[in-house]
Enzyme design. Structure first.
Site, PDB file in Angstrom:
ATOM      1  N   ILE A   1      28.828  -4.418   9.493  1.00 29.07           N
ATOM      2  CA  ILE A   1      30.034  -3.537   8.614  1.00 29.07           C
ATOM      3  C   ILE A   1      30.945  -3.149   9.522  1.00 29.07           C
ATOM      4  CG2 ILE A   1      28.618  -1.331   8.672  1.00 29.07           C
ATOM      5  CD1 ILE A   1      29.536  -1.059   5.733  1.00 29.07           C
ATOM      6  N   THR A   2      30.573  -2.716  10.763  1.00 27.70           N
ATOM      7  CA  THR A   2      31.537  -2.146  11.709  1.00 27.70           C
ATOM      8  C   THR A   2      32.612  -3.095  12.431  1.00 27.70           C
ATOM      9  OG1 THR A   2      29.979  -2.495  13.484  1.00 27.70           O
ATOM     10  CG2 THR A   2      30.015  -0.530  12.481  1.00 27.70           C
TER      11      THR A   2
ATOM     12  N   ARG B   1      24.356  -0.894  14.626  1.00 26.34           N
ATOM     13  CA  ARG B   1      23.459  -1.081  15.725  1.00 26.34           C
ATOM     14  C   ARG B   1      23.536   0.356  16.559  1.00 26.34           C
ATOM     15  NH1 ARG B   1      25.156  -5.754  19.584  1.00 26.34           N
ATOM     16  NH2 ARG B   1      27.346  -5.533  19.295  1.00 26.34           N
TER      17      ARG B   1
ATOM     18  N   SER C   1      30.849 -20.741   9.735  1.00 23.66           N
ATOM     19  CA  SER C   1      32.188 -20.723  10.365  1.00 23.66           C
ATOM     20  C   SER C   1      32.730 -21.959  10.527  1.00 23.66           C
ATOM     21  CB  SER C   1      31.951 -20.140  11.739  1.00 23.66           C
ATOM     22  OG  SER C   1      33.015 -20.435  12.579  1.00 23.66           O
TER      23      SER C   1
ATOM     24  N   GLU D   1      34.016 -23.196  13.145  1.00 22.43           N
ATOM     25  CA  GLU D   1      33.578 -23.496  14.465  1.00 22.43           C
ATOM     26  C   GLU D   1      32.295 -24.578  14.303  1.00 22.43           C
ATOM     27  OE1 GLU D   1      34.984 -22.581  17.418  1.00 22.43           O
ATOM     28  OE2 GLU D   1      33.489 -23.414  18.782  1.00 22.43           O
TER      29      GLU D   1
ATOM     30  N   TYR E   1      27.390 -20.761  20.137  1.00 22.97           N
ATOM     31  CA  TYR E   1      27.921 -20.090  18.994  1.00 22.97           C
ATOM     32  C   TYR E   1      27.997 -20.945  17.593  1.00 22.97           C
ATOM     33  CZ  TYR E   1      30.804 -17.778  15.233  1.00 22.97           C
ATOM     34  OH  TYR E   1      31.419 -17.328  14.375  1.00 22.97           O
TER      35      TYR E   1
ATOM     36  N   GLY F   1      44.168 -18.989  28.045  1.00 23.37           N
ATOM     37  CA  GLY F   1      43.670 -20.441  28.328  1.00 23.37           C
ATOM     38  C   GLY F   1      44.506 -21.401  27.806  1.00 23.37           C
TER      39      GLY F   1
HETATM   40  P1  NAP Z   1      33.165  -9.159  14.684  1.00 24.32           P
HETATM   41  O1  NAP Z   1      34.455  -8.245  14.317  1.00 24.32           O
HETATM   42  O2  NAP Z   1      32.966  -9.477  15.954  1.00 24.32           O
HETATM   43  O3  NAP Z   1      31.969  -8.495  13.944  1.00 24.32           O
HETATM   44  C1  NAP Z   1      30.744  -8.681  14.053  1.00 24.32           C
HETATM   45  C2  NAP Z   1      29.781  -7.620  13.818  1.00 24.32           C
HETATM   46  O4  NAP Z   1      28.388  -7.951  13.914  1.00 24.32           O
HETATM   47  C3  NAP Z   1      30.052  -6.008  14.285  1.00 24.32           C
HETATM   48  O5  NAP Z   1      29.590  -5.160  13.243  1.00 24.32           O
HETATM   49  C4  NAP Z   1      29.013  -6.141  15.245  1.00 24.32           C
HETATM   50  O6  NAP Z   1      28.379  -4.721  15.560  1.00 24.32           O
HETATM   51  C5  NAP Z   1      27.898  -6.919  14.587  1.00 24.32           C
HETATM   52  N1  NAP Z   1      26.666  -7.179  15.505  1.00 24.32           N
HETATM   53  C6  NAP Z   1      26.701  -8.058  16.461  1.00 24.32           C
HETATM   54  N2  NAP Z   1      25.391  -8.104  17.116  1.00 24.32           N
HETATM   55  C7  NAP Z   1      24.535  -7.432  16.156  1.00 24.32           C
HETATM   56  C8  NAP Z   1      23.177  -7.265  16.091  1.00 24.32           C
HETATM   57  N3  NAP Z   1      22.225  -7.664  17.230  1.00 24.32           N
HETATM   58  N4  NAP Z   1      22.699  -6.711  15.194  1.00 24.32           N
HETATM   59  C9  NAP Z   1      23.430  -6.183  14.413  1.00 24.32           C
HETATM   60  N5  NAP Z   1      24.881  -6.198  14.030  1.00 24.32           N
HETATM   61  C10 NAP Z   1      25.405  -6.811  15.221  1.00 24.32           C
HETATM   62  O7  NAP Z   1      33.271 -10.490  13.734  1.00 24.32           O
HETATM   63  P2  NAP Z   1      34.338 -10.401  12.430  1.00 24.32           P
HETATM   64  O8  NAP Z   1      35.514 -11.216  12.791  1.00 24.32           O
HETATM   65  O9  NAP Z   1      34.287  -9.388  11.523  1.00 24.32           O
HETATM   66  O10 NAP Z   1      33.292 -12.012  11.605  1.00 24.32           O
HETATM   67  C11 NAP Z   1      32.260 -11.492  10.875  1.00 24.32           C
HETATM   68  C12 NAP Z   1      31.308 -12.594  10.637  1.00 24.32           C
HETATM   69  O11 NAP Z   1      31.870 -13.893  10.122  1.00 24.32           O
HETATM   70  C13 NAP Z   1      30.692 -12.959  11.855  1.00 24.32           C
HETATM   71  O12 NAP Z   1      29.403 -13.232  11.621  1.00 24.32           O
HETATM   72  C14 NAP Z   1      31.400 -14.203  12.532  1.00 24.32           C
HETATM   73  O13 NAP Z   1      30.625 -14.967  13.442  1.00 24.32           O
HETATM   74  C15 NAP Z   1      31.830 -14.768  11.080  1.00 24.32           C
HETATM   75  N6  NAP Z   1      33.350 -15.467  11.139  1.00 24.32           N
HETATM   76  C16 NAP Z   1      34.260 -14.914  11.692  1.00 24.32           C
HETATM   77  C17 NAP Z   1      35.241 -15.472  11.596  1.00 24.32           C
HETATM   78  C18 NAP Z   1      36.834 -15.014  11.950  1.00 24.32           C
HETATM   79  O14 NAP Z   1      37.670 -15.789  12.153  1.00 24.32           O
HETATM   80  N7  NAP Z   1      36.638 -13.846  12.119  1.00 24.32           N
HETATM   81  C19 NAP Z   1      35.583 -17.096  11.034  1.00 24.32           C
HETATM   82  C20 NAP Z   1      34.270 -17.506  10.668  1.00 24.32           C
HETATM   83  C21 NAP Z   1      33.267 -16.838  10.780  1.00 24.32           C
HETATM   84  P3  NAP Z   1      29.195  -3.942  16.895  1.00 24.32           P
HETATM   85  O15 NAP Z   1      30.239  -3.221  16.165  1.00 24.32           O
HETATM   86  O16 NAP Z   1      28.213  -2.934  17.019  1.00 24.32           O
HETATM   87  O17 NAP Z   1      29.365  -4.900  17.754  1.00 24.32           O
HETATM   88  N1  GDD Z   2      39.850 -15.599  22.935  1.00 23.78           N
HETATM   89  C1  GDD Z   2      40.603 -16.601  23.786  1.00 23.78           C
HETATM   90  N2  GDD Z   2      41.446 -15.953  24.885  1.00 23.78           N
HETATM   91  N3  GDD Z   2      40.959 -17.464  23.188  1.00 23.78           N
HETATM   92  C2  GDD Z   2      42.108 -18.344  23.763  1.00 23.78           C
HETATM   93  C3  GDD Z   2      42.708 -17.806  24.961  1.00 23.78           C
HETATM   94  C4  GDD Z   2      42.299 -16.288  25.577  1.00 23.78           C
HETATM   95  O1  GDD Z   2      42.829 -15.801  26.640  1.00 23.78           O
HETATM   96  N4  GDD Z   2      43.668 -18.672  25.440  1.00 23.78           N
HETATM   97  C5  GDD Z   2      43.615 -19.611  24.681  1.00 23.78           C
HETATM   98  N5  GDD Z   2      42.580 -19.422  23.726  1.00 23.78           N
HETATM   99  C6  GDD Z   2      42.371 -20.596  22.605  1.00 23.78           C
HETATM  100  C7  GDD Z   2      40.851 -20.703  22.585  1.00 23.78           C
HETATM  101  O2  GDD Z   2      40.415 -21.673  23.652  1.00 23.78           O
HETATM  102  C8  GDD Z   2      40.457 -21.325  21.314  1.00 23.78           C
HETATM  103  O3  GDD Z   2      40.672 -22.513  21.271  1.00 23.78           O
HETATM  104  C9  GDD Z   2      41.622 -20.610  20.363  1.00 23.78           C
HETATM  105  O4  GDD Z   2      42.524 -20.184  21.389  1.00 23.78           O
HETATM  106  C10 GDD Z   2      40.866 -19.390  19.487  1.00 23.78           C
HETATM  107  O5  GDD Z   2      40.082 -18.520  20.007  1.00 23.78           O
HETATM  108  P1  GDD Z   2      39.608 -17.187  19.692  1.00 23.78           P
HETATM  109  O6  GDD Z   2      40.517 -16.502  18.984  1.00 23.78           O
HETATM  110  O7  GDD Z   2      38.709 -16.780  20.454  1.00 23.78           O
HETATM  111  O8  GDD Z   2      38.753 -17.796  18.267  1.00 23.78           O
HETATM  112  P2  GDD Z   2      37.685 -19.135  18.145  1.00 23.78           P
HETATM  113  O9  GDD Z   2      38.713 -20.197  17.236  1.00 23.78           O
HETATM  114  O10 GDD Z   2      37.236 -19.289  19.115  1.00 23.78           O
HETATM  115  O11 GDD Z   2      36.712 -18.415  17.182  1.00 23.78           O
HETATM  116  C11 GDD Z   2      36.855 -17.585  16.117  1.00 23.78           C
HETATM  117  O12 GDD Z   2      37.051 -18.211  14.999  1.00 23.78           O
HETATM  118  C12 GDD Z   2      35.898 -19.028  14.406  1.00 23.78           C
HETATM  119  C13 GDD Z   2      36.199 -19.722  13.224  1.00 23.78           C
HETATM  120  O13 GDD Z   2      36.504 -20.819  13.618  1.00 23.78           O
HETATM  121  C14 GDD Z   2      36.031 -16.383  16.100  1.00 23.78           C
HETATM  122  O14 GDD Z   2      36.307 -15.319  15.092  1.00 23.78           O
HETATM  123  C15 GDD Z   2      34.589 -16.838  15.425  1.00 23.78           C
HETATM  124  O15 GDD Z   2      33.730 -15.989  15.466  1.00 23.78           O
HETATM  125  C16 GDD Z   2      34.654 -17.741  14.372  1.00 23.78           C
HETATM  126  O16 GDD Z   2      33.483 -18.415  13.812  1.00 23.78           O
END
Ligand code: NAP
Ligand code: GDD
Length: 374
Positions: free
Chosen positions: A30-31, A54, A155, A157, A179, A241
């Site tokens: 939730i955070t 947590r 995801s 991913e 992941y 990157g």
């Molecule tokens: P986020 O901002 O990184 O939030 C992750 C949450 O999980 C935070 O509240 C974190 O708590 C909590 N957490 C991490 N480790 C934990 C543990 N051991 N026990 C309990 N809580 C824990 O991620 P988000 O972007 O909101 O994404 C939400 C979910 O969707 C994730 O599962 C992510 O993998 C998935 N997802 C995200 C995307 C995207 O593009 N955003 C896409 C596909 C799937 P803290 O605040 O304490 O760190």
């Molecule tokens: N983080 C990051 N930092 N990514 C970079 C950078 C950098 O400096 N430079 C280039 N990238 C490229 C990464 O290599 C990747 O290809 C792309 O930017 C996106 O990176 P992120 O924003 O870190 O997201 P992600 O796609 O790896 O993962 C996110 O999306 C997933 C869904 O497809 C996360 O939110 C995952 O939790 C989520 O599941």
């Protein structure tokens, strides 16, 4: 029995009426970015929301501060509980105590680059964490006879180097990171619990979604935060990157609505949630810096430390099923998303600059001390 059906007939479990309010939801994560938008959405619909937080030596509740009421208020629609996805007995106790109608599992070690440094931890929290929660729900359902609907945050991913584009629910998984592999496990075990025990358990295969609340080490927010700081004179360069990676980026506020809709369906199922558009990291830079009248090529440098051992080159989703069955569609376009994030970060950078002018330190930037910014 059809694996997609709730086990009501088989196990005598009864699901609360979809129209019954107020419903009680438990949200893990939730955070985080999504947790905060989902909590807002559910509270706005009259839910009683319980969140798993947590324990940490510092406050980590900034994203939900505006939703939280004093613990002494008698009628608090948002209640926070300490817990951790690594602690199965704690999760079981919590589910038994709360007896939620709906559980949204958003908690994860969610950073792809970090998962290469912490693969076992990521497998435990992101993969096995889902199993622990499913077990807690199965036990609670069996003893209470009341159905609990479950959402798993799967995801894009998981598709990794997918053989087809756009990716849809039927596209085979080929994860490219610890992941991604952990998410595949969590996804498959959720499907398995649906098929084995008839749990109303759905997976949302969400493509990248962003917002002004996005963590600062994900590429979009890293870019908008840096562009804004550069604009106000607080930063000179941005190190990134792989600029050629392509992602299907949407707005997090739109995507949490799809999560809720999945749990309102009579049958549990899996859905891709995406915009259907794909853009490169380079294009994101161009638009973000461009909004501030800057040319990103003057400020962005490549640092190979941000390359990943294995990369996902292209993600583009087909959300036709979500559109047809849930009536869901994204509302915020790519350029609106970039503008929203840049504008919010300019406000933040201006506040930061004012503090610096008064002699305070700038807000901490990951990578300036401690582990390098991923
Ligand atoms: P986020 O901002 O990184 O939030 C992750 C949450 O999980 C935070 O509240 C974190 O708590 C909590 N957490 C991490 N480790 C934990 C543990 N051991 N026990 C309990 N809580 C824990 O991620 P988000 O972007 O909101 O994404 C939400 C979910 O969707 C994730 O599962 C992510 O993998 C998935 N997802 C995200 C995307 C995207 O593009 N955003 C896409 C596909 C799937 P803290 O605040 O304490 O760190
Ligand atoms: N983080 C990051 N930092 N990514 C970079 C950078 C950098 O400096 N430079 C280039 N990238 C490229 C990464 O290599 C990747 O290809 C792309 O930017 C996106 O990176 P992120 O924003 O870190 O997201 P992600 O796609 O790896 O993962 C996110 O999306 C997933 C869904 O497809 C996360 O939110 C995952 O939790 C989520 O599941």
């Amino acid at each position: 029995m059809d694996g997609r059906q709730p086990a009501a007939a088989a196990s005598g479990v009864e699901y609360g009426s979809v129209a019954t309010t107020p419903k009680r939801a438990l949200v893990t994560g939730i955070t985080g970015q999504d947790g905060s938008y989902l909590a807002e959405c559910l509270l706005g619909l009259g839910y009683e929301v319980h969140g798993l937080v947590r324990r940490s030596s510092t406050f980590g509740t900034q994203r939900i501060e505006h939703l939280y009421r004093d613990i002494h208020d008698e009628h608090r629609p948002l209640v926070l509980h300490h817990g951790d996805m690594a602690d199965g007995s704690g999760l079981a106790r919590l589910v038994r105590a709360i007896r939620p109608d709906e559980v949204y599992n958003l908690a994860a070690q969610s950073h792809v680059r970090v998962s290469f440094d912490q693969p076992a931890y990521t497998a435990d929290v992101t993969g096995l964490g889902a199993l622990r929660l499913l077990e807690a729900i199965r036990d609670c359902q069996e003893t209470s006879g009341r159905g609990i609907r479950f959402y798993q945050a799967s995801s894009s991913e998981m598709f990794g180097t997918a053989a087809e584009s756009p990716q849809r629910e039927t596209t085979p998984f080929h994860p490219r990171s610890p992941y991604g592999a952990a998410k595949v496990y969590a996804h498959c075990i959720t499907v398995n619990y649906r098929e084995s025990y008839g749990l109303h358990a759905s997976c949302g295969i969400l493509f990248n979604h962003e917002s002004p609340r996005r963590g600062e080490t994900f590429v979009t927010r890293k870019i908008t935060r840096a562009a804004a700081r550069i604009k106000v004179g607080l930063q000179q360069k941005l190190y990134l990157g792989n600029l050629d990676a392509r992602r299907d980026w949407g707005f997090a506020g739109d995507y949490v609505e799809a999560m809720r809709l999945m749990l309102q369906q009579p049958e549990a199922d899996d859905y891709v949630v995406a915009t259907g558009e794909t853009h490169s990291v380079r294009e994101f830079c161009e638009q973000a810096f461009g909004r501030l009248g800057l040319d990103f090529r003057d400020f962005v440098a490549i640092d190979p430390r941000y390359f990943r051992p294995a990369e996902v080159d292209l993600l583009q989703g087909c959300a036709e099923k979500a559109r047809a069955r849930l009536g869901w569609r994204p509302r915020v376009s790519f350029s609106e998303l970039v503008a929203m994030m840049v504008d919010a970060d300019v406000e933040l950078a201006e506040r930061e600059r004012a503090l610096v002018a008064m002699g305070h330190a700038a807000f901490p930037q990951h990578g300036q001390s401690g582990p390098s910014r991923p």
